[in-house]
Write a protein that holds these residues in place. Structure first.
Motif, PDB file in Angstrom:
ATOM      1  N   LEU A 131       0.825  -1.206   0.000  1.00  0.00           N
ATOM      2  CA  LEU A 131       0.000   0.000   0.000  1.00  0.00           C
ATOM      3  C   LEU A 131       0.866   1.266   0.000  1.00  0.00           C
ATOM      4  CD1 LEU A 131      -2.743  -1.132   2.541  1.00  0.00           C
ATOM      5  CD2 LEU A 131      -3.059  -0.737   0.079  1.00  0.00           C
ATOM      6  N   VAL A 132       1.930   1.259   0.780  1.00  0.00           N
ATOM      7  CA  VAL A 132       2.830   2.423   0.832  1.00  0.00           C
ATOM      8  C   VAL A 132       3.468   2.650  -0.537  1.00  0.00           C
ATOM      9  CG1 VAL A 132       4.985   3.338   1.810  1.00  0.00           C
ATOM     10  CG2 VAL A 132       3.273   2.266   3.309  1.00  0.00           C
ATOM     11  N   THR A 133       3.965   1.589  -1.151  1.00  0.00           N
ATOM     12  CA  THR A 133       4.602   1.765  -2.451  1.00  0.00           C
ATOM     13  C   THR A 133       3.585   2.130  -3.529  1.00  0.00           C
ATOM     14  OG1 THR A 133       4.555  -0.607  -2.930  1.00  0.00           O
ATOM     15  CG2 THR A 133       6.559   0.266  -1.942  1.00  0.00           C
ATOM     16  N   MET A 134       2.353   1.676  -3.389  1.00  0.00           N
ATOM     17  CA  MET A 134       1.307   2.078  -4.334  1.00  0.00           C
ATOM     18  C   MET A 134       1.042   3.576  -4.229  1.00  0.00           C
ATOM     19  SD  MET A 134      -1.382  -1.085  -4.209  1.00  0.00           S
ATOM     20  CE  MET A 134      -2.598  -0.235  -5.190  1.00  0.00           C
TER      21      MET A 134
ATOM     22  N   THR B  47       3.850   5.284  -6.027  1.00  0.00           N
ATOM     23  CA  THR B  47       3.666   5.136  -7.468  1.00  0.00           C
ATOM     24  C   THR B  47       2.542   6.037  -7.969  1.00  0.00           C
ATOM     25  OG1 THR B  47       4.450   2.853  -7.366  1.00  0.00           O
ATOM     26  CG2 THR B  47       3.199   3.481  -9.329  1.00  0.00           C
ATOM     27  N   PHE B  48       1.471   6.127  -7.189  1.00  0.00           N
ATOM     28  CA  PHE B  48       0.351   7.000  -7.555  1.00  0.00           C
ATOM     29  C   PHE B  48       0.829   8.444  -7.688  1.00  0.00           C
ATOM     30  CE2 PHE B  48      -3.248   9.752  -6.525  1.00  0.00           C
ATOM     31  CZ  PHE B  48      -4.197   9.291  -7.420  1.00  0.00           C
ATOM     32  N   MET B  49       1.673   8.871  -6.760  1.00  0.00           N
ATOM     33  CA  MET B  49       2.198  10.243  -6.809  1.00  0.00           C
ATOM     34  C   MET B  49       3.043  10.463  -8.057  1.00  0.00           C
ATOM     35  SD  MET B  49       2.354  13.210  -5.614  1.00  0.00           S
ATOM     36  CE  MET B  49       3.398  14.631  -5.753  1.00  0.00           C
ATOM     37  N   ARG B  50       3.945   9.524  -8.342  1.00  0.00           N
ATOM     38  CA  ARG B  50       4.795   9.661  -9.533  1.00  0.00           C
ATOM     39  C   ARG B  50       3.963   9.676 -10.815  1.00  0.00           C
ATOM     40  NH1 ARG B  50       7.672   5.639  -7.190  1.00  0.00           N
ATOM     41  NH2 ARG B  50       7.305   4.198  -8.911  1.00  0.00           N
ATOM     42  N   ALA B  51       2.877   8.886 -10.838  1.00  0.00           N
ATOM     43  CA  ALA B  51       2.065   8.764 -12.048  1.00  0.00           C
ATOM     44  C   ALA B  51       1.100   9.926 -12.246  1.00  0.00           C
ATOM     45  CB  ALA B  51       1.282   7.450 -12.013  1.00  0.00           C
TER      46      ALA B  51
ATOM     47  N   THR C 239      -3.736  11.507   1.352  1.00  0.00           N
ATOM     48  CA  THR C 239      -4.855  10.720   1.892  1.00  0.00           C
ATOM     49  C   THR C 239      -4.485   9.241   1.927  1.00  0.00           C
ATOM     50  OG1 THR C 239      -6.455  12.328   1.074  1.00  0.00           O
ATOM     51  CG2 THR C 239      -7.294  10.128   1.557  1.00  0.00           C
ATOM     52  N   MET C 240      -3.856   8.772   0.866  1.00  0.00           N
ATOM     53  CA  MET C 240      -3.436   7.373   0.820  1.00  0.00           C
ATOM     54  C   MET C 240      -2.391   7.080   1.897  1.00  0.00           C
ATOM     55  SD  MET C 240      -3.272   6.889  -3.330  1.00  0.00           S
ATOM     56  CE  MET C 240      -2.774   5.166  -3.325  1.00  0.00           C
ATOM     57  N   LYS C 241      -1.453   8.004   2.089  1.00  0.00           N
ATOM     58  CA  LYS C 241      -0.424   7.827   3.129  1.00  0.00           C
ATOM     59  C   LYS C 241      -1.059   7.805   4.521  1.00  0.00           C
ATOM     60  CE  LYS C 241       3.518   8.099   0.717  1.00  0.00           C
ATOM     61  NZ  LYS C 241       4.530   7.066   0.692  1.00  0.00           N
ATOM     62  N   ASP C 242      -2.061   8.650   4.726  1.00  0.00           N
ATOM     63  CA  ASP C 242      -2.786   8.642   6.006  1.00  0.00           C
ATOM     64  C   ASP C 242      -3.428   7.273   6.240  1.00  0.00           C
ATOM     65  OD1 ASP C 242      -2.114  11.263   6.572  1.00  0.00           O
ATOM     66  OD2 ASP C 242      -4.054  12.085   5.928  1.00  0.00           O
ATOM     67  N   PHE C 243      -4.029   6.716   5.180  1.00  0.00           N
ATOM     68  CA  PHE C 243      -4.629   5.390   5.322  1.00  0.00           C
ATOM     69  C   PHE C 243      -3.560   4.349   5.642  1.00  0.00           C
ATOM     70  CE2 PHE C 243      -5.629   1.214   3.626  1.00  0.00           C
ATOM     71  CZ  PHE C 243      -6.711   0.901   4.429  1.00  0.00           C
TER      72      PHE C 243
END
Length: 113
Positions: A76-79, A82-86, A95-99
């Protein structure tokens, strides 16, 4: 005209008589990886025609549950990275990092920094 290159990533799965994975190995020649053993793998492929994600989720029957929890958290952390880079979407990445932090807290995972 530029020359195209190919790179191969290979996954091998040894199954028991019930088709349950007993051993997973992977190779990636360009990365210097040859027949490395793994306990779990998650592979996602985007099918642009169908507009859907196809996936393969495998883990060996001796994969410990505590390691599976860490595997999910780190994935999840690496996703989120990756989401940020993409997408360059700072707000959703945060929000994803908070989750991810919430997930680790609820599973009582130790920080691995």
């Amino acid at each position: 005209m530029s020359k195209t290159m190919k790179s191969k990533i290979e996954l091998n799965v040894e199954l028991d008589e019930n088709r349950v994975p007993e051993k997973l190995t992977w190779s990636a020649q360009d990365g210097g990886v040859k027949n490395e053993e793994a306990k779990a793998v998650m592979l996602s492929v985007w099918d642009s025609n169908a507009q859907e994600t196809l996936r393969i989720d495998l883990w060996t029957k001796d994969m410990p549950v505590d390691e599976m929890k860490q595997f999910f958290h780190q994935t999840l952390v690496t996703m989120s990275d990756t989401f940020m880079r993409a997408t360059q979407d700072d707000k959703m990445t945060a929000t994803m990092k908070d989750f991810c932090d919430y997930f680790a807290e609820k599973l009582e995972l130790k920080k691995t920094n």
